[in-house]
Write a protein that holds these residues in place. Structure first.
Motif, PDB file in Angstrom:
ATOM      1  N   ASP A 290       0.847  -1.189   0.000  1.00  0.00           N
ATOM      2  CA  ASP A 290       0.000   0.000   0.000  1.00  0.00           C
ATOM      3  C   ASP A 290       0.883   1.239   0.000  1.00  0.00           C
ATOM      4  O   ASP A 290       1.995   1.230   0.537  1.00  0.00           O
ATOM      5  N   GLU A 291       0.380   2.314  -0.540  1.00  0.00           N
ATOM      6  CA  GLU A 291       1.154   3.538  -0.744  1.00  0.00           C
ATOM      7  C   GLU A 291       1.840   4.060   0.520  1.00  0.00           C
ATOM      8  O   GLU A 291       2.989   4.480   0.477  1.00  0.00           O
ATOM      9  N   ASN A 292       1.189   4.035   1.655  1.00  0.00           N
ATOM     10  CA  ASN A 292       1.761   4.582   2.886  1.00  0.00           C
ATOM     11  C   ASN A 292       2.426   3.529   3.776  1.00  0.00           C
ATOM     12  O   ASN A 292       2.797   3.827   4.900  1.00  0.00           O
ATOM     13  N   HIS A 293       2.554   2.323   3.260  1.00  0.00           N
ATOM     14  CA  HIS A 293       3.128   1.235   4.063  1.00  0.00           C
ATOM     15  C   HIS A 293       4.641   1.395   4.208  1.00  0.00           C
ATOM     16  O   HIS A 293       5.336   1.706   3.249  1.00  0.00           O
ATOM     17  N   ILE A 294       5.123   1.201   5.420  1.00  0.00           N
ATOM     18  CA  ILE A 294       6.557   1.216   5.700  1.00  0.00           C
ATOM     19  C   ILE A 294       6.946  -0.219   6.037  1.00  0.00           C
ATOM     20  O   ILE A 294       6.391  -0.820   6.945  1.00  0.00           O
ATOM     21  N   SER A 295       7.888  -0.767   5.272  1.00  0.00           N
ATOM     22  CA  SER A 295       8.274  -2.170   5.409  1.00  0.00           C
ATOM     23  C   SER A 295       9.578  -2.319   6.180  1.00  0.00           C
ATOM     24  O   SER A 295      10.578  -1.681   5.853  1.00  0.00           O
TER      25      SER A 295
ATOM     26  N   GLN B  72      22.577  -3.664   2.985  1.00  0.00           N
ATOM     27  CA  GLN B  72      23.476  -2.827   2.177  1.00  0.00           C
ATOM     28  C   GLN B  72      22.776  -2.352   0.904  1.00  0.00           C
ATOM     29  O   GLN B  72      22.940  -1.205   0.494  1.00  0.00           O
ATOM     30  N   ILE B  73      21.993  -3.223   0.308  1.00  0.00           N
ATOM     31  CA  ILE B  73      21.272  -2.867  -0.913  1.00  0.00           C
ATOM     32  C   ILE B  73      20.284  -1.736  -0.643  1.00  0.00           C
ATOM     33  O   ILE B  73      20.185  -0.784  -1.427  1.00  0.00           O
ATOM     34  N   LEU B  74      19.576  -1.807   0.467  1.00  0.00           N
ATOM     35  CA  LEU B  74      18.631  -0.745   0.816  1.00  0.00           C
ATOM     36  C   LEU B  74      19.344   0.570   1.061  1.00  0.00           C
ATOM     37  O   LEU B  74      18.838   1.640   0.676  1.00  0.00           O
ATOM     38  N   LEU B  75      20.521   0.519   1.660  1.00  0.00           N
ATOM     39  CA  LEU B  75      21.304   1.753   1.841  1.00  0.00           C
ATOM     40  C   LEU B  75      21.720   2.338   0.489  1.00  0.00           C
ATOM     41  O   LEU B  75      21.673   3.550   0.289  1.00  0.00           O
ATOM     42  N   ASP B  76      22.116   1.473  -0.441  1.00  0.00           N
ATOM     43  CA  ASP B  76      22.469   1.938  -1.793  1.00  0.00           C
ATOM     44  C   ASP B  76      21.251   2.536  -2.501  1.00  0.00           C
ATOM     45  O   ASP B  76      21.366   3.568  -3.166  1.00  0.00           O
ATOM     46  N   LEU B  77      20.108   1.893  -2.364  1.00  0.00           N
ATOM     47  CA  LEU B  77      18.882   2.428  -2.959  1.00  0.00           C
ATOM     48  C   LEU B  77      18.491   3.760  -2.319  1.00  0.00           C
ATOM     49  O   LEU B  77      17.972   4.652  -2.991  1.00  0.00           O
ATOM     50  N   LYS B  78      18.758   3.889  -1.038  1.00  0.00           N
ATOM     51  CA  LYS B  78      18.482   5.151  -0.339  1.00  0.00           C
ATOM     52  C   LYS B  78      19.416   6.247  -0.846  1.00  0.00           C
ATOM     53  O   LYS B  78      18.970   7.361  -1.122  1.00  0.00           O
ATOM     54  N   ARG B  79      20.707   5.938  -0.986  1.00  0.00           N
ATOM     55  CA  ARG B  79      21.665   6.912  -1.533  1.00  0.00           C
ATOM     56  C   ARG B  79      21.294   7.309  -2.969  1.00  0.00           C
ATOM     57  O   ARG B  79      21.541   8.435  -3.388  1.00  0.00           O
ATOM     58  N   GLY B  80      20.711   6.361  -3.706  1.00  0.00           N
ATOM     59  CA  GLY B  80      20.283   6.639  -5.074  1.00  0.00           C
ATOM     60  C   GLY B  80      18.952   7.352  -5.156  1.00  0.00           C
ATOM     61  O   GLY B  80      18.461   7.653  -6.239  1.00  0.00           O
TER      62      GLY B  80
ATOM     63  N   VAL C  36      14.492   4.973  -2.454  1.00  0.00           N
ATOM     64  CA  VAL C  36      13.740   4.682  -1.231  1.00  0.00           C
ATOM     65  C   VAL C  36      14.222   5.621  -0.129  1.00  0.00           C
ATOM     66  O   VAL C  36      15.267   6.258  -0.247  1.00  0.00           O
ATOM     67  N   SER C  37      13.443   5.652   0.947  1.00  0.00           N
ATOM     68  CA  SER C  37      13.857   6.361   2.149  1.00  0.00           C
ATOM     69  C   SER C  37      13.498   5.473   3.324  1.00  0.00           C
ATOM     70  O   SER C  37      12.874   4.419   3.157  1.00  0.00           O
ATOM     71  N   SER C  38      13.902   5.911   4.504  1.00  0.00           N
ATOM     72  CA  SER C  38      13.627   5.098   5.684  1.00  0.00           C
ATOM     73  C   SER C  38      13.131   5.969   6.820  1.00  0.00           C
ATOM     74  O   SER C  38      13.353   7.176   6.839  1.00  0.00           O
ATOM     75  N   LYS C  39      12.457   5.300   7.727  1.00  0.00           N
ATOM     76  CA  LYS C  39      11.972   5.938   8.937  1.00  0.00           C
ATOM     77  C   LYS C  39      12.525   5.130  10.097  1.00  0.00           C
ATOM     78  O   LYS C  39      12.465   3.899  10.090  1.00  0.00           O
TER      79      LYS C  39
ATOM     80  N   GLY D 121      11.111   1.615   8.994  1.00  0.00           N
ATOM     81  CA  GLY D 121      11.378   0.706   7.898  1.00  0.00           C
ATOM     82  C   GLY D 121      11.640   1.503   6.633  1.00  0.00           C
ATOM     83  O   GLY D 121      12.018   2.670   6.684  1.00  0.00           O
ATOM     84  N   TYR D 122      11.419   0.855   5.506  1.00  0.00           N
ATOM     85  CA  TYR D 122      11.705   1.463   4.203  1.00  0.00           C
ATOM     86  C   TYR D 122      10.430   1.647   3.395  1.00  0.00           C
ATOM     87  O   TYR D 122       9.487   0.882   3.510  1.00  0.00           O
ATOM     88  N   TYR D 123      10.465   2.670   2.544  1.00  0.00           N
ATOM     89  CA  TYR D 123       9.354   2.953   1.642  1.00  0.00           C
ATOM     90  C   TYR D 123       9.904   3.646   0.405  1.00  0.00           C
ATOM     91  O   TYR D 123      10.985   4.238   0.426  1.00  0.00           O
ATOM     92  N   MET D 124       9.157   3.544  -0.687  1.00  0.00           N
ATOM     93  CA  MET D 124       9.606   4.133  -1.951  1.00  0.00           C
ATOM     94  C   MET D 124       9.357   5.639  -1.945  1.00  0.00           C
ATOM     95  O   MET D 124       8.312   6.097  -1.498  1.00  0.00           O
ATOM     96  N   ILE D 125      10.332   6.391  -2.455  1.00  0.00           N
ATOM     97  CA  ILE D 125      10.132   7.828  -2.619  1.00  0.00           C
ATOM     98  C   ILE D 125      10.100   8.210  -4.099  1.00  0.00           C
ATOM     99  O   ILE D 125       9.637   9.277  -4.447  1.00  0.00           O
ATOM    100  N   LYS D 126      10.592   7.330  -4.944  1.00  0.00           N
ATOM    101  CA  LYS D 126      10.493   7.554  -6.388  1.00  0.00           C
ATOM    102  C   LYS D 126       9.379   6.658  -6.904  1.00  0.00           C
ATOM    103  O   LYS D 126       9.249   5.510  -6.492  1.00  0.00           O
ATOM    104  N   SER D 127       8.578   7.171  -7.787  1.00  0.00           N
ATOM    105  CA  SER D 127       7.442   6.423  -8.304  1.00  0.00           C
ATOM    106  C   SER D 127       7.888   5.145  -9.015  1.00  0.00           C
ATOM    107  O   SER D 127       8.864   5.157  -9.771  1.00  0.00           O
ATOM    108  N   LYS D 128       7.141   4.074  -8.788  1.00  0.00           N
ATOM    109  CA  LYS D 128       7.423   2.809  -9.467  1.00  0.00           C
ATOM    110  C   LYS D 128       7.277   2.950 -10.976  1.00  0.00           C
ATOM    111  O   LYS D 128       7.843   2.180 -11.739  1.00  0.00           O
TER     112      LYS D 128
END
Length: 137
Positions: free
Chosen positions: A20-25, A43-51, A54-57, A63-70
């Motif tokens: 779901d759009e507002n879900h944090i995993s 490590q992959i999630l950190l790389d995706l965050k640097r890119g 995604v972002s994290s809370k 957890g993690y959630y997408m910040i760039k549209s799929k």
């Protein structure tokens, strides 16, 4: 070939895109849901965050959630982030260009010209495939 990191990054993004759009995993949720070893996933999630995909809370409900549209994340972007150039030789690369030391001139190198055609077709295909287009219906 895609590296394991790039493959796992795509699987993690697919998992997040299906939520779901507002879900944090949580990391463990992504690891289990996408069948990714947790050790590599962090490590992959950190790389995706640097890119900036995604972002994290932080915190108990973090957890993690997408910040760039799929719809905007392409295979080409993820390949470049984790595996580098799409071209088969550095002299045929758009973003990772380096001249070859064993060619007299690039203009006369028929190998380079052929590999540039392959790069262009591969890039076109990879840019046409988004996370949204891969998400299970």
């Amino acid at each position: 070939m895609l590296s394991h990191k790039a493959k796992y990054a795509l699987k993690a993004l697919l998992y997040l895109a299906e939520q779901d759009e507002n879900h944090i995993s949580k990391t463990i949720e992504i690891a289990e849901g996408a069948n990714i070893p947790k050790k590599f996933l962090e490590q992959i999630l950190l790389d995706l965050k640097r890119g900036r995909f995604v972002s994290s809370k932080q915190g108990k409900f973090g957890g993690y959630y997408m910040i760039k549209s799929k719809n905007d994340i392409t295979l080409a972007e993820i390949h470049r982030l984790f595996d580098g150039a799409i071209a088969l030789l550095p002299c045929a690369s758009l973003n990772f260009y380096e001249p070859c030391s064993d060619c007299k001139t690039e203009e006369e190198c028929t190998l380079r010209h052929g590999l540039m055609i392959i790069r262009d077709e591969t890039l076109k295909a990879m840019q046409g495939i988004t996370i949204a287009s891969l998400v299970k219906k």
